[in-house]
Scaffold this motif. Sequence first.
Motif, PDB file in Angstrom:
ATOM      1  N   THR A  77       9.135   7.991   7.477  1.00  0.00           N
ATOM      2  CA  THR A  77       8.694   8.786   8.381  1.00  0.00           C
ATOM      3  C   THR A  77       8.397  10.220   7.893  1.00  0.00           C
ATOM      4  O   THR A  77       9.454  10.654   7.525  1.00  0.00           O
ATOM      5  CB  THR A  77       9.257   8.521   9.691  1.00  0.00           C
ATOM      6  N   VAL A  78       7.084  10.751   7.808  1.00  0.00           N
ATOM      7  CA  VAL A  78       6.996  11.954   7.027  1.00  0.00           C
ATOM      8  C   VAL A  78       7.163  12.943   8.024  1.00  0.00           C
ATOM      9  O   VAL A  78       6.514  13.041   9.163  1.00  0.00           O
ATOM     10  CB  VAL A  78       5.586  11.895   6.617  1.00  0.00           C
ATOM     11  N   PRO A  79       8.030  13.817   7.686  1.00  0.00           N
ATOM     12  CA  PRO A  79       8.428  15.044   8.801  1.00  0.00           C
ATOM     13  C   PRO A  79       7.266  15.923   8.813  1.00  0.00           C
ATOM     14  O   PRO A  79       7.291  16.568  10.118  1.00  0.00           O
ATOM     15  CB  PRO A  79       9.427  15.799   7.722  1.00  0.00           C
ATOM     16  N   SER A  80       6.265  15.995   8.052  1.00  0.00           N
ATOM     17  CA  SER A  80       5.161  17.148   8.169  1.00  0.00           C
ATOM     18  C   SER A  80       4.251  16.626   8.976  1.00  0.00           C
ATOM     19  O   SER A  80       3.152  17.263   9.327  1.00  0.00           O
ATOM     20  CB  SER A  80       4.784  17.622   7.110  1.00  0.00           C
ATOM     21  N   LEU A  81       4.329  15.217   9.355  1.00  0.00           N
ATOM     22  CA  LEU A  81       3.162  14.559  10.274  1.00  0.00           C
ATOM     23  C   LEU A  81       3.830  14.364  11.667  1.00  0.00           C
ATOM     24  O   LEU A  81       5.046  14.315  11.978  1.00  0.00           O
ATOM     25  CB  LEU A  81       2.793  13.103   9.556  1.00  0.00           C
ATOM     26  N   PHE A  82       2.946  14.000  12.705  1.00  0.00           N
ATOM     27  CA  PHE A  82       3.184  13.661  14.001  1.00  0.00           C
ATOM     28  C   PHE A  82       4.229  12.471  14.055  1.00  0.00           C
ATOM     29  O   PHE A  82       3.766  11.599  13.242  1.00  0.00           O
ATOM     30  CB  PHE A  82       2.003  13.362  14.666  1.00  0.00           C
ATOM     31  N   ALA A  83       5.335  12.368  14.654  1.00  0.00           N
ATOM     32  CA  ALA A  83       6.127  11.284  14.462  1.00  0.00           C
ATOM     33  C   ALA A  83       5.616  10.262  15.323  1.00  0.00           C
ATOM     34  O   ALA A  83       5.354  10.098  16.400  1.00  0.00           O
ATOM     35  CB  ALA A  83       7.329  11.811  15.362  1.00  0.00           C
ATOM     36  N   HIS A 116       5.716   5.624   8.634  1.00  0.00           N
ATOM     37  CA  HIS A 116       4.502   6.150   7.962  1.00  0.00           C
ATOM     38  C   HIS A 116       4.186   5.144   6.782  1.00  0.00           C
ATOM     39  O   HIS A 116       3.061   4.966   6.419  1.00  0.00           O
ATOM     40  CB  HIS A 116       4.190   7.530   7.581  1.00  0.00           C
ATOM     41  N   ALA A 117       5.362   4.795   6.177  1.00  0.00           N
ATOM     42  CA  ALA A 117       5.172   3.762   4.997  1.00  0.00           C
ATOM     43  C   ALA A 117       6.364   3.027   4.848  1.00  0.00           C
ATOM     44  O   ALA A 117       7.486   3.529   5.161  1.00  0.00           O
ATOM     45  CB  ALA A 117       5.027   4.700   3.825  1.00  0.00           C
ATOM     46  N   ASP A 120      -2.869  16.184  14.258  1.00  0.00           N
ATOM     47  CA  ASP A 120      -2.337  17.186  13.500  1.00  0.00           C
ATOM     48  C   ASP A 120      -0.702  16.842  13.596  1.00  0.00           C
ATOM     49  O   ASP A 120      -0.239  16.087  14.132  1.00  0.00           O
ATOM     50  CB  ASP A 120      -2.744  18.478  14.128  1.00  0.00           C
ATOM     51  N   ALA A 121       0.210  17.998  13.040  1.00  0.00           N
ATOM     52  CA  ALA A 121       1.493  17.706  13.067  1.00  0.00           C
ATOM     53  C   ALA A 121       2.089  17.718  14.629  1.00  0.00           C
ATOM     54  O   ALA A 121       3.143  17.781  14.870  1.00  0.00           O
ATOM     55  CB  ALA A 121       2.294  18.725  12.388  1.00  0.00           C
ATOM     56  N   ASN A 157      -3.849  13.275   5.974  1.00  0.00           N
ATOM     57  CA  ASN A 157      -2.501  12.776   6.190  1.00  0.00           C
ATOM     58  C   ASN A 157      -2.103  11.780   5.502  1.00  0.00           C
ATOM     59  O   ASN A 157      -0.895  11.655   5.346  1.00  0.00           O
ATOM     60  CB  ASN A 157      -2.503  12.321   7.915  1.00  0.00           C
ATOM     61  N   LEU A 158      -2.994  10.937   4.894  1.00  0.00           N
ATOM     62  CA  LEU A 158      -2.567   9.790   4.084  1.00  0.00           C
ATOM     63  C   LEU A 158      -2.088  10.591   2.784  1.00  0.00           C
ATOM     64  O   LEU A 158      -1.220  10.063   2.199  1.00  0.00           O
ATOM     65  CB  LEU A 158      -4.014   9.120   3.627  1.00  0.00           C
ATOM     66  N   ASP A 159      -2.815  11.639   2.141  1.00  0.00           N
ATOM     67  CA  ASP A 159      -2.308  12.361   1.198  1.00  0.00           C
ATOM     68  C   ASP A 159      -0.699  12.708   1.304  1.00  0.00           C
ATOM     69  O   ASP A 159       0.052  12.374   0.547  1.00  0.00           O
ATOM     70  CB  ASP A 159      -3.030  13.587   0.725  1.00  0.00           C
ATOM     71  N   GLU A 160      -0.479  13.122   2.627  1.00  0.00           N
ATOM     72  CA  GLU A 160       1.059  13.568   3.027  1.00  0.00           C
ATOM     73  C   GLU A 160       1.778  12.446   2.935  1.00  0.00           C
ATOM     74  O   GLU A 160       2.950  12.305   2.427  1.00  0.00           O
ATOM     75  CB  GLU A 160       1.003  14.066   4.413  1.00  0.00           C
ATOM     76  N   GLN A 161       1.505  11.263   3.381  1.00  0.00           N
ATOM     77  CA  GLN A 161       2.260  10.023   3.366  1.00  0.00           C
ATOM     78  C   GLN A 161       2.806   9.542   2.201  1.00  0.00           C
ATOM     79  O   GLN A 161       3.546   9.172   1.421  1.00  0.00           O
ATOM     80  CB  GLN A 161       1.572   8.957   4.262  1.00  0.00           C
ATOM     81  N   LEU A 162       1.299   9.703   1.183  1.00  0.00           N
ATOM     82  CA  LEU A 162       1.738   9.303  -0.205  1.00  0.00           C
ATOM     83  C   LEU A 162       2.807  10.245  -1.159  1.00  0.00           C
ATOM     84  O   LEU A 162       3.524   9.576  -1.662  1.00  0.00           O
ATOM     85  CB  LEU A 162       0.573   9.293  -0.852  1.00  0.00           C
ATOM     86  N   ARG A 163       2.614  11.369  -0.726  1.00  0.00           N
ATOM     87  CA  ARG A 163       3.524  12.440  -1.342  1.00  0.00           C
ATOM     88  C   ARG A 163       5.134  12.029  -1.100  1.00  0.00           C
ATOM     89  O   ARG A 163       5.789  12.135  -1.751  1.00  0.00           O
ATOM     90  CB  ARG A 163       3.086  13.845  -1.179  1.00  0.00           C
ATOM     91  N   ALA A 164       5.068  11.963   0.339  1.00  0.00           N
ATOM     92  CA  ALA A 164       6.524  11.849   0.824  1.00  0.00           C
ATOM     93  C   ALA A 164       7.043  10.426   0.209  1.00  0.00           C
ATOM     94  O   ALA A 164       8.420  10.366   0.148  1.00  0.00           O
ATOM     95  CB  ALA A 164       6.411  11.547   2.416  1.00  0.00           C
ATOM     96  N   VAL A 165       6.269   9.612  -0.356  1.00  0.00           N
ATOM     97  CA  VAL A 165       6.878   8.314  -1.058  1.00  0.00           C
ATOM     98  C   VAL A 165       6.978   8.468  -2.266  1.00  0.00           C
ATOM     99  O   VAL A 165       7.277   7.415  -3.125  1.00  0.00           O
ATOM    100  CB  VAL A 165       6.222   6.827  -0.497  1.00  0.00           C
ATOM    101  N   GLY A 166       6.464   9.532  -2.994  1.00  0.00           N
ATOM    102  CA  GLY A 166       6.552   9.731  -4.424  1.00  0.00           C
ATOM    103  C   GLY A 166       5.335   9.112  -5.065  1.00  0.00           C
ATOM    104  O   GLY A 166       5.282   8.670  -6.517  1.00  0.00           O
TER     105      GLY A 166
END
Length: 145
Positions: free
Chosen positions: A6-12, A18-19, A38-39, A59-68
């Motif tokens: 679950t990506v902390p910078s996105l809406f829970a 998220h992934a 938004d967040a 938001n997809l970019d955030e999800q991807l970065r959160a999982v490396g």
Amino acid sequence: MVQRVTVPSLFAPPVYAHASVVEAGAKLAFLAGSVPLDADGKLVGAGDPVRQAEQVLANLDEQLRAVGSDMAHVVSTDVYVVSGEPSVLSAVWNVVEASGLNIGPHSSTLLGVACLGYTGQLVEITATAVVPETEPAAGGGPDRG
């Protein structure tokens, strides 16, 4: 092994991650639908599918970065658009094509649907991505002298 993120910078999200990352030879991430919130959980781009597509991709970019991972490692997407008009679907697809997702190229499905989960939501994208192995730092191995 499954790792749920679950990506902390996105809406829970209410009851999903998220992934999900599954290690099976290559490490894969199965991302939940990226939505135009938004967040703080507020809808971005009310009534504007192009603006919503831009937020969904951010938001997809955030999800991807959160999982490396990143857009270049996406192998598959499903793009959902609340519309039966090909011109609206094409406008959203143009945003997808202009994003980092075009680096792949990845496989994708573009769908016109009747509705999505949040009031006013017009666009959602699900994705599967490879999570690349990190390269060891130069000179970081044991000294063999």
